[in-house]
Structures are given as structure tokens and as C-alpha cells.
Scaffold this motif. Structure first.
Motif, PDB file in Angstrom:
ATOM      1  N   ALA A 119      -1.583   9.339  -8.498  1.00 47.48           N
ATOM      2  CA  ALA A 119      -1.548   8.758  -8.222  1.00 47.48           C
ATOM      3  C   ALA A 119       0.270   8.849  -7.835  1.00 47.48           C
ATOM      4  N   MET A 120       0.898  10.824  -8.439  1.00 48.21           N
ATOM      5  CA  MET A 120       2.131  10.724  -7.974  1.00 48.21           C
ATOM      6  C   MET A 120       1.831  11.340  -5.873  1.00 48.21           C
ATOM      7  N   ASP A 121       0.872  11.728  -5.757  1.00 44.06           N
ATOM      8  CA  ASP A 121       0.442  12.208  -4.724  1.00 44.06           C
ATOM      9  C   ASP A 121       0.395  10.974  -3.557  1.00 44.06           C
ATOM     10  N   ASN A 122       0.244   9.850  -4.041  1.00 40.41           N
ATOM     11  CA  ASN A 122      -0.282   8.319  -2.725  1.00 40.41           C
ATOM     12  C   ASN A 122       0.627   8.026  -2.904  1.00 40.41           C
ATOM     13  N   PRO A 123       1.253   8.174  -1.271  1.00 40.21           N
ATOM     14  CA  PRO A 123       2.391   7.296  -0.258  1.00 40.21           C
ATOM     15  C   PRO A 123       2.749   5.801  -2.004  1.00 40.21           C
ATOM     16  N   LYS A 124       1.816   5.045  -2.171  1.00 39.58           N
ATOM     17  CA  LYS A 124       2.440   3.825  -2.576  1.00 39.58           C
ATOM     18  C   LYS A 124       1.828   3.841  -3.816  1.00 39.58           C
ATOM     19  N   GLY A 125       1.951   5.398  -4.861  1.00 39.29           N
ATOM     20  CA  GLY A 125       1.943   5.145  -6.151  1.00 39.29           C
ATOM     21  C   GLY A 125       0.986   5.230  -6.790  1.00 39.29           C
ATOM     22  N   PHE A 126       1.083   4.359  -7.841  1.00 42.85           N
ATOM     23  CA  PHE A 126      -0.047   3.870  -9.077  1.00 42.85           C
ATOM     24  C   PHE A 126      -0.578   2.591  -8.383  1.00 42.85           C
ATOM     25  N   THR A 127       0.534   1.700  -8.181  1.00 40.31           N
ATOM     26  CA  THR A 127      -0.460   0.837  -6.903  1.00 40.31           C
ATOM     27  C   THR A 127      -1.761   1.140  -6.115  1.00 40.31           C
ATOM     28  N   GLY A 128      -1.039   1.691  -4.765  1.00 41.60           N
ATOM     29  CA  GLY A 128      -2.193   2.367  -3.795  1.00 41.60           C
ATOM     30  C   GLY A 128      -3.140   3.028  -4.623  1.00 41.60           C
ATOM     31  N   GLU A 129      -3.212   3.859  -5.738  1.00 42.62           N
ATOM     32  CA  GLU A 129      -4.006   3.800  -6.273  1.00 42.62           C
ATOM     33  C   GLU A 129      -5.350   3.177  -6.315  1.00 42.62           C
ATOM     34  N   LEU A 130      -4.644   2.017  -7.260  1.00 42.71           N
ATOM     35  CA  LEU A 130      -5.954   1.678  -7.672  1.00 42.71           C
ATOM     36  C   LEU A 130      -5.997   0.143  -6.471  1.00 42.71           C
ATOM     37  N   GLN A 131      -5.197  -0.106  -5.544  1.00 42.12           N
ATOM     38  CA  GLN A 131      -5.580  -0.504  -4.166  1.00 42.12           C
ATOM     39  C   GLN A 131      -6.781   0.434  -4.143  1.00 42.12           C
ATOM     40  N   SER A 132      -6.642   1.289  -3.493  1.00 39.28           N
ATOM     41  CA  SER A 132      -8.166   2.504  -3.203  1.00 39.28           C
ATOM     42  C   SER A 132      -9.152   2.510  -3.896  1.00 39.28           C
TER      43      SER A 132
END
Length: 311
Positions: A119-132
Motif C-alpha cells: 500500500a505504501m508503494d502504491n501511488p494511490k495508497g491504501f485506496t489504490g490497493e483496495l480499488q485494485s
């Protein structure tokens, strides 16, 4: 309750032979499972779509036939139990929802560090991980990928059905639940040595490197096998081990070295340690038989069967 038509004296006399047959049956299952991967002769790499499809067909066939092995062993050993072979193998409907959710949650807790790092490495953070994770298009692409289907569906399903569902009911009457949890994974770990053949055929590494990698793979597959065998004995379901297996395949081994080099090193190390601590704290509560009803495979164990008891 475990019973024998021949009475206690004959049962005692045949116990040693029965357990050797049990071990040989498990070894036979492991060999047939691995051997089925090589009935198709091909010079193509293991990740080639045609190789994957043929091998998936082979292991699915072996998995389908595995209940017959369990049925044959139970009949030969004169084991009497009020449950079907499928129920003993963890294929049942009772308490299916908690059996699917709670062990998977426990496994995700253990992976807290890697999940936080992702999640930290995702540009969109935790929100980006959840969306993925919830993206329908991504799931459609995955379902159309034979490598993904092998790693996330076929391998977890067939391996857990054979190495946990089929082997545990045969081992429990001989070794008891606790010993079976640590014995069954040995067959699982040894079965992965077939990758040595793959690596030697492709000439990618030296033999010493191949043996080192295979040894490490044996170690972590055996440890993981003990965990899923524990889940199987505590829940009486194979669905939990299958989902945990699939999740771990998707995550791979935690990359601790990259966490130690990460800009947010302190937070990540804390997440890794907290994940392991929470896993140990929740291991017995989340696998408490209270959530899963009567566990058929536990009826094969002679008392006391502490692993099958509530904590």
C-alpha cells in the motif's frame, strides 16, 4: 469413534502394519500427483500455456480419484465413522462461511507487513490497493490467464485436497491429530523437489544453486503445509486451506530485505512484527472448533485429541 470389527487384540496386532500402509498410501498419492505432471512429454517450459493446461488436467484427475484412495484405506483398516469420505476430507457445507473467512483473515493478518508495504508503494495508497483488489476488469484478465489460474486456483485446490484432505484422514488414526499436522507436510515438501528436474532441463543454474533453492523451498512449503494442516484439523474444512494457499501464492514470500531498505523502514518493521504477533495471538481463537461445529476428521482420533478441542 474409532472402532474395529476384529476387537482390541487384533487391532493391536495390525496397528503397525496399518500405519505402514497409511504412510505408503500417502507416499503413493504424492508420487502419483507429481508423476501426473510428467506424463506429457514436452520440451516447452512449465509456464507455456499448453503445458499448463495438460498438467492442470492431470492433477485435477488425481484429485478426483483421491477420495477412492481414502475410501479404500478406511475399508481395509476397518475404520468405522459416522461421516462420508467427502466429509472426512473437509468437503462439507456445515459452517462453510466461517471456515472460508476466518482462516483467510488469519493469514492476511500474518501478511500485515507485506500488505502495508504494498500500500505504501502504491501511488494511490491504501485506496489504490483496495480499488485494485475490487477492480472487475483486473479479475477478468486474471481469469483469462492460465498461469494465474494454475497458481491461484488449480494448484491450491488440488494440492490441499490431496495433501491435506486425503492424507490427514489416513494419518490421524495412526499418528493422532498433532503428529499428523507435522507429518503430512513432509509429503507436501518432498513433492516440490520435482522442480529440480525442471531446472536441470533448462540449465538455468548450477546444481549447487538448484539444490539450495530446492532445500529452501522444501523448508517453507513444509512450514506452510503444517499451517494448512492445522487449519484443516481445527476447522474440518478444506476450503480454508485452499483460500489461504491461494492468497499466499499471490503474495509470495515476504521481502523483508526490501522492507529494511524502505524509506518508511520503522513503520514497516513495526507492521511486520505486529502481523506476526497478532497471528500468534489469534491462531487458536480464530480456529476454535466452536465456529465450525462437529469436525468429522476428529472422530478418527483416539482420545485425547487436544488439537480438536476448543481453546
Amino acid at each position: 469413534m474409532l472402532e474395529s470389527e476384529h476387537g482390541p487384540i487384533t487391532h493391536e496386532e495390525h496397528a503397525h502394519t496399518r500405519c505402514w500402509v497409511c504412510v505408503l498410501s500417502c507416499l503413493l498419492l504424492a508420487c502419483v500427483y507429481v508423476g501426473s505432471l510428467y506424463v506429457w512429454r514436452s520440451s516447452l517450459p512449465r509456464d507455456h500455456p499448453s503445458v499448463i493446461k495438460r498438467r492442470c488436467a492431470s492433477v485435477l484427475l488425481v484429485s478426483t480419484l483421491s477420495p477412492a484412495v481414502v475410501k479404500g484405506w478406511i475399508h481395509w483398516a476397518d475404520v468405522r465413522v459416522d461421516a462420508s469420505v467427502w466429509e472426512l476430507m473437509g468437503v462439507r457445507l456445515e459452517s462453510l462461511v466461517p471456515a472460508a473467512i476466518l482462516p483467510l483473515l488469519l493469514t492476511m493478518v500474518c501478511y500485515l507487513g507485506p500488505l502495508v508495504q504494498s500500500a505504501m508503494d502504491n501511488p494511490k495508497g491504501f485506496t489504490g490497493e483496495l480499488q485494485s483488489a475490487l477492480d472487475v476488469q483486473s479479475w477478468r484478465l486474471c481469469v483469462g490467464d492460465v498461469v494465474w489460474l494454475r497458481n491461484q486456483v488449480v494448484a491450491p485446490l488440488t494440492e490441499e485436497l490431496v495433501f491435506r484432505g486425503a492424507m490427514m484422514p489416513m494419518l490421524v488414526p495412526c499418528t493422532g491429530p498433532t503428529a499428523a499436522i507435522f507429518m503430512a507436510p513432509l509429503f507436501f515438501g518432498v513433492a516440490h523437489f520435482h522442480h529440480i528436474i525442471e531446472q536441470r532441463r533448462l540449465h538455468k543454474d548450477s546444481m549447487s544453486v538448484i539444490l539450495l533453492v530446492s532445500g529452501m523451498q522444501f523448508l517453507y512449503t513444509t512450514v506452510f503445509g503444517a499451517f494448512t494442516a492445522f487449519i484443516f484439523m481445527r476447522t474440518g474444512h478444506v476450503v480454508g486451506p485452499v483460500l489461504c494457499h491461494s492468497f499466499c501464492n499471490s503474495q509470495g514470500l515476504p521481502d523483508i530485505s526490501s522492507a529494511l531498505k524502505h524509506p518508511q523502514q520503522s513503520a514497516l518493521v513495526f507492521s511486520y512484527l505486529m502481523g506476526v504477533l497478532l497471528f500468534l495471538v489469534l491462531l487458536f481463537p480464530l480456529t476454535d472448533p466452536f465456529f465450525y461445529g462437529d469436525i468429522p476428521v476428529c472422530s478418527l482420533a483416539l482420545p485425547p485429541a487436544s488439537v480438536c478441542q476448543m481453546k
